[in-house]
Design a protein around this motif. Structure first.
Motif, PDB file in Angstrom:
ATOM      1  N   TRP A 183       0.852  -1.183   0.000  1.00 47.48           N
ATOM      2  CA  TRP A 183       0.000   0.000   0.000  1.00 47.48           C
ATOM      3  C   TRP A 183       0.885   1.228   0.000  1.00 47.48           C
ATOM      4  CZ3 TRP A 183      -0.748   3.976   3.573  1.00 47.48           C
ATOM      5  CH2 TRP A 183      -0.078   3.830   4.787  1.00 47.48           C
ATOM      6  N   GLY A 184       0.312   2.358  -0.382  1.00 43.45           N
ATOM      7  CA  GLY A 184       1.092   3.575  -0.411  1.00 43.45           C
ATOM      8  C   GLY A 184       0.231   4.770  -0.781  1.00 43.45           C
ATOM      9  N   TRP A 200      -3.565   3.970  -2.028  1.00 43.88           N
ATOM     10  CA  TRP A 200      -3.843   2.739  -2.745  1.00 43.88           C
ATOM     11  C   TRP A 200      -3.368   1.527  -1.940  1.00 43.88           C
ATOM     12  CZ3 TRP A 200       0.488  -0.103  -3.609  1.00 43.88           C
ATOM     13  CH2 TRP A 200       1.706   0.577  -3.607  1.00 43.88           C
ATOM     14  N   ALA A 201      -3.987   0.404  -2.236  1.00 44.87           N
ATOM     15  CA  ALA A 201      -3.592  -0.864  -1.626  1.00 44.87           C
ATOM     16  C   ALA A 201      -3.739  -1.950  -2.676  1.00 44.87           C
ATOM     17  CB  ALA A 201      -4.473  -1.180  -0.414  1.00 44.87           C
ATOM     18  N   GLU A 202      -2.834  -2.908  -2.654  1.00 48.46           N
ATOM     19  CA  GLU A 202      -2.907  -4.043  -3.576  1.00 48.46           C
ATOM     20  C   GLU A 202      -3.016  -5.325  -2.786  1.00 48.46           C
ATOM     21  OE1 GLU A 202      -0.510  -2.238  -7.400  1.00 48.46           O
ATOM     22  OE2 GLU A 202       0.483  -3.779  -6.211  1.00 48.46           O
ATOM     23  N   LEU A 203      -3.929  -6.171  -3.235  1.00 47.58           N
ATOM     24  CA  LEU A 203      -4.136  -7.476  -2.624  1.00 47.58           C
ATOM     25  C   LEU A 203      -3.928  -8.545  -3.683  1.00 47.58           C
ATOM     26  CD1 LEU A 203      -6.225  -5.352  -1.203  1.00 47.58           C
ATOM     27  CD2 LEU A 203      -7.036  -7.395  -0.084  1.00 47.58           C
ATOM     28  N   ALA A 204      -3.197  -9.590  -3.320  1.00 44.21           N
ATOM     29  CA  ALA A 204      -3.023 -10.712  -4.238  1.00 44.21           C
ATOM     30  C   ALA A 204      -4.315 -11.513  -4.259  1.00 44.21           C
ATOM     31  CB  ALA A 204      -1.859 -11.585  -3.787  1.00 44.21           C
ATOM     32  N   ILE A 205      -4.736 -11.903  -5.456  1.00 40.77           N
ATOM     33  CA  ILE A 205      -5.946 -12.702  -5.607  1.00 40.77           C
ATOM     34  C   ILE A 205      -5.538 -14.159  -5.626  1.00 40.77           C
ATOM     35  CG2 ILE A 205      -7.875 -13.252  -7.130  1.00 40.77           C
ATOM     36  CD1 ILE A 205      -7.670 -10.334  -8.138  1.00 40.77           C
ATOM     37  N   PRO A 206      -6.082 -14.963  -4.725  1.00 41.63           N
ATOM     38  CA  PRO A 206      -5.714 -16.377  -4.678  1.00 41.63           C
ATOM     39  C   PRO A 206      -6.188 -17.095  -5.936  1.00 41.63           C
ATOM     40  CG  PRO A 206      -7.502 -15.911  -3.169  1.00 41.63           C
ATOM     41  CD  PRO A 206      -7.051 -14.602  -3.728  1.00 41.63           C
ATOM     42  N   ASP A 207      -5.439 -18.139  -6.312  1.00 42.26           N
ATOM     43  CA  ASP A 207      -5.800 -18.852  -7.534  1.00 42.26           C
ATOM     44  C   ASP A 207      -6.498 -20.182  -7.289  1.00 42.26           C
ATOM     45  OD1 ASP A 207      -3.643 -20.188  -6.527  1.00 42.26           O
ATOM     46  OD2 ASP A 207      -2.408 -20.032  -8.315  1.00 42.26           O
ATOM     47  N   ASP A 208      -6.710 -20.554  -6.036  1.00 44.15           N
ATOM     48  CA  ASP A 208      -7.476 -21.778  -5.775  1.00 44.15           C
ATOM     49  C   ASP A 208      -8.356 -21.604  -4.539  1.00 44.15           C
ATOM     50  OD1 ASP A 208      -5.988 -22.236  -3.439  1.00 44.15           O
ATOM     51  OD2 ASP A 208      -4.631 -23.616  -4.407  1.00 44.15           O
ATOM     52  N   GLY A 209      -9.278 -22.503  -4.349  1.00 44.12           N
ATOM     53  CA  GLY A 209     -10.259 -22.396  -3.271  1.00 44.12           C
ATOM     54  C   GLY A 209      -9.658 -22.367  -1.888  1.00 44.12           C
ATOM     55  N   GLU A 210      -8.616 -23.155  -1.643  1.00 45.53           N
ATOM     56  CA  GLU A 210      -8.012 -23.219  -0.308  1.00 45.53           C
ATOM     57  C   GLU A 210      -7.387 -21.871   0.053  1.00 45.53           C
ATOM     58  OE1 GLU A 210      -4.368 -25.671   1.523  1.00 45.53           O
ATOM     59  OE2 GLU A 210      -5.972 -26.882   0.649  1.00 45.53           O
ATOM     60  N   GLU A 211      -6.655 -21.283  -0.889  1.00 43.22           N
ATOM     61  CA  GLU A 211      -6.064 -19.979  -0.633  1.00 43.22           C
ATOM     62  C   GLU A 211      -7.145 -18.903  -0.529  1.00 43.22           C
ATOM     63  OE1 GLU A 211      -2.756 -18.665  -3.008  1.00 43.22           O
ATOM     64  OE2 GLU A 211      -2.133 -20.727  -3.315  1.00 43.22           O
ATOM     65  N   ALA A 212      -8.225 -19.053  -1.297  1.00 41.23           N
ATOM     66  CA  ALA A 212      -9.299 -18.065  -1.274  1.00 41.23           C
ATOM     67  C   ALA A 212      -9.925 -18.007   0.113  1.00 41.23           C
ATOM     68  CB  ALA A 212     -10.358 -18.398  -2.317  1.00 41.23           C
ATOM     69  N   ALA A 213     -10.086 -19.149   0.771  1.00 37.90           N
ATOM     70  CA  ALA A 213     -10.664 -19.157   2.116  1.00 37.90           C
ATOM     71  C   ALA A 213      -9.761 -18.387   3.081  1.00 37.90           C
ATOM     72  CB  ALA A 213     -10.851 -20.591   2.591  1.00 37.90           C
TER      73      ALA A 213
END
Length: 148
Positions: A118-119, A131-144
């Motif tokens: 963020w910055g 602003w802030a950036e969030l990584a989007i998970p690529d599978d269900g386990e990480e999404a939870a």
């Protein structure tokens, strides 16, 4: 056979809101709906939007001027949240220690905990964008885990 070039990935949602508590609440609600429409988990992002919009209303408000929310997916793996207000001279204070009894002042600590980066970007005058950036998970386990 002709060569075709695919367009680069990009999704964007951009809205201006009144610099009021109602505007900040509406920014969070519309952000959640946009993230749902993109099929993304939204709990962490909704909290980041709520904090940044609240700060824009409380600390970045100029009477008669709106603040802007932008949700951007520059790549499928990244969500960038931007909130622009009209108080470019008032930059967010970070890393300060607060008394235990303080009732406010911890919002950016929450943003720092939830975001990967963020910055603050200055300009165009008289504005600033937090602003802030969030990584989007690529599978269900990480999404939870991302939803927290």
């Amino acid at each position: 056979m002709p060569l075709t070039q695919s367009a680069p990935f990009s999704e964007e949602f951009r809205v201006q809101f009144s610099s009021t508590r109602r505007g900040a609440r509406l920014a969070r609600l519309l952000a959640v709906e946009q993230l749902r429409s993109w099929g993304l988990p939204f709990d962490a992002a909704a909290q980041v939007v709520a904090e940044l919009a609240s700060n824009a209303v409380q600390h970045g408000r100029t009477p008669g001027r709106d603040f802007r929310l932008v949700l951007r997916r520059p790549t499928p793996e990244v969500l960038r949240i931007e909130v622009t207000d009209t108080q470019g001279a008032l930059l967010p204070a970070t890393g300060r220690s607060l008394p235990a009894c303080a009732e406010s002042g911890r919002g950016l600590l929450l943003v720092e905990a939830l975001a990967d980066r963020w910055g603050v970007t200055s300009g165009p005058l008289p504005c600033k964008t937090v602003w802030a950036e969030l990584a989007i998970p690529d599978d269900g386990e990480e999404a939870a885990a991302w939803i927290r």
